[in-house]
Each structure stands twice: as C-alpha cells, then as structure tokens.
Design an enzyme around this catalytic site. Structure first.
Site, short mmCIF file in Angstrom:
data_model
loop_
_atom_site.label_atom_id
_atom_site.label_comp_id
_atom_site.label_asym_id
_atom_site.label_seq_id
_atom_site.Cartn_x
_atom_site.Cartn_y
_atom_site.Cartn_z
N ASP A 9 1.05 -1.08 0.21
CA ASP A 9 -0.14 -0.06 0.01
C ASP A 9 1.01 1.15 -0.05
O ASP A 9 1.83 0.77 0.72
CB ASP A 9 -0.96 -0.15 1.43
CG ASP A 9 -1.70 0.71 1.74
OD1 ASP A 9 -2.30 1.32 0.23
OD2 ASP A 9 -1.88 1.68 2.88
N ASP A 11 0.13 5.28 0.73
CA ASP A 11 -0.27 5.91 1.52
C ASP A 11 -0.31 5.38 3.20
O ASP A 11 -1.61 4.16 3.21
CB ASP A 11 -2.00 6.85 1.63
CG ASP A 11 -2.00 7.93 2.42
OD1 ASP A 11 -1.49 7.92 3.46
OD2 ASP A 11 -3.46 7.25 3.51
P1 B16 Z 1 -6.74 9.34 -3.83
P2 B16 Z 1 -3.36 4.61 0.02
C1 B16 Z 1 -5.50 5.46 0.04
O1 B16 Z 1 -4.27 5.35 -0.20
C2 B16 Z 1 -5.61 6.66 1.08
O2 B16 Z 1 -6.04 5.81 2.33
C3 B16 Z 1 -6.74 7.26 0.95
O3 B16 Z 1 -7.63 8.18 2.17
C4 B16 Z 1 -7.72 7.54 -0.25
O4 B16 Z 1 -8.77 8.64 0.04
C5 B16 Z 1 -7.31 7.02 -1.21
O5 B16 Z 1 -6.05 6.72 -1.12
C6 B16 Z 1 -7.52 7.37 -2.96
O6 B16 Z 1 -6.97 8.91 -3.07
O7 B16 Z 1 -8.26 10.61 -3.52
O8 B16 Z 1 -4.99 9.74 -3.89
O9 B16 Z 1 -7.35 8.99 -5.78
O10 B16 Z 1 -3.73 3.65 1.07
O11 B16 Z 1 -4.48 2.75 -0.44
O12 B16 Z 1 -2.31 4.27 -0.34
MG MG Z 2 -2.77 3.29 3.66
#
Ligand code: B16
Ligand code: MG
Length: 213
Positions: A9, A11
């Site tokens: 993953d 974030d």
């Molecule tokens: P975006 P991950 C996720 O990243 C985040 O944890 C989540 O908070 C966010 O809404 C999602 O990505 C979408 O992100 O707005 O940049 O498309 O933890 O799956 O890497």
């Molecule tokens: Mg994450």
C-alpha cells in the site's frame, strides 16, 4: 523465501500522505459546516476519494447534492491535497523504508504497489521512487475500492504471481480485509498493526525482513 512478491500500500506504508488527506478533507468539511474529526478520518484510510466524500457527507445537513456537485467537491479536495504533495521530496521517504525496499529487492522479491490513490504515480515521483517498483496497481486501474481485493489481484497479475505467493503490506483495516478476500497473506502496520485479521502485525517497516523468510 515464503513469498515471490510483495505488494505495498502507499499512503501510510511507503510514505505518510495521510495527514495531507486529513487536512484537505478538514478544510472542505469546515467550509461546508460539516463536523469532521480524526476519528471519522480513520474510516477514510484506504478508501477511494468518492467513498471518502460519502462518509464525510453522512454528517451533512444542507440541501441534497447532485452527483456533479459531489464530483466538484471531491475535485476541490484533490486540488488542496495536490498542493501539499507538491511540497514532498525524496526526504519524505524514510531511510528505513528505502533501505528495507532495497534489501527486499536484493533478495530477489518482486515489489509492487497496490494503492487506492489516483495520485500514486505523482507521489512516487515526488519521493524519488518513480520507476522503482516492478508494477503499480492503483486508483486509476480499479473499479472497486478496498475492502474489495481488486487492486491487489491486479498487482499480483501485473507481476505474474498467484495471490498465495504474494504478501500485502497495509496500514488500513480495509486493506487487510481486501488482502484476506483476495487470498493474500498480509502484514499490518500503523493503524492495522493490531488488527487480528492480519497474518503478521508489525511495529515498523523494517520488521518485514523478519517475516519473509
Ligand atoms: P486519491 P492508499 C488511499 O491510499 C488513502 O489511504 C485514502 O485516504 C484515499 O482516499 C485514497 O487513497 C484515494 O486517494 O484521492 O489520491 O485518489 O492507502 O490505498 O495508498
Ligand atoms: Mg494506506
């Protein structure tokens, strides 16, 4: 070696954009008078942008919003978020993560990203990891968000490995649930470091080196 590939993953695992997500959603929620705090924010981990907006709107009491108004709200949150991302640099990648990734690669493991974010490639470029991973599965190639396993199944497919031969590394409970649903072993970090459904519960990123052999 127990695994042929590791799917990370982004974030909350490779880097910490979660605070930027929170600040951007908070700014949007405040501007609309919607109560939003860090407890509600926990539910947004690993969840897509539009699903995150729907969770925030659970506390919205104004007039009904059309789909196009919701798209505009999500776009405005993303504009705020992207401005924070512009300030990221390779110094936002910790030595521990960089060194561990290099050691895992040296052991012959394939390394992939499995992130819900549509900003994945931009973030990887900002932190100096553009071109590092063998495959990237992200918010731009999926139709269903975690806890659906689609993003990890696509990552496994991109590196030509079976789910049973891949380890998923996640900070979100929704991400661990996605790994379980896809037939993957998983390692939980951060918010998922105590989650009982994770195969391994890790204190820090470097602990990965202890669980892969
Ligand atoms: P975006 P991950 C996720 O990243 C985040 O944890 C989540 O908070 C966010 O809404 C999602 O990505 C979408 O992100 O707005 O940049 O498309 O933890 O799956 O890497
Ligand atoms: Mg994450």
């Amino acid at each position: 070696m127990k695994y042929k590939a590791i799917i990370f993953d982004l974030d909350g695992v490779i880097c910490f954009t979660d605070e930027y997500h929170y600040q951007a959603w908070k700014q949007l929620a405040d501007s609309m008078g919607i109560p939003f705090d860090r407890k509600i924010n926990e539910r947004l981990r690993g969840v897509s942008r539009m699903e995150s907006l729907e969770i925030i709107l659970e506390n919205y009491t104004g007039p009904a919003l059309t789909d196009s108004e919701k798209e505009k709200l999500a776009a405005s949150k993303n504009d705020i978020y992207r401005k924070s991302l512009e300030n990221m640099s390779p110094s936002d990648l910790s030595d521990e993560v960089r060194d561990t990734l290099n050691e895992l690669r040296d052991k012959g493991l394939k390394l992939a990203i499995g992130s819900s974010s549509k900003n994945t490639k931009f973030i990887l470029k900002q932190i100096g990891l553009e071109g590092f991973f063998d495959a990237i599965s992200d918010g731009t190639n999926i139709t269903r968000s975690k806890p659906d396993p689609e993003v990890f199944l696509k990552a496994a497919d991109f590196v030509s490995e079976d789910a049973a031969d891949c380890l998923v590394v996640e900070d979100a409970e929704a991400g661990i649930d996605a790994a379980v649903a896809g037939g993957f072993d998983s390692a939980g970090l951060g918010s998922a470091s105590k989650y009982e459904k994770a195969t391994y519960r890790l204190e820090s990123f470097g602990d990965l080196l202890n669980v892969i052999s």
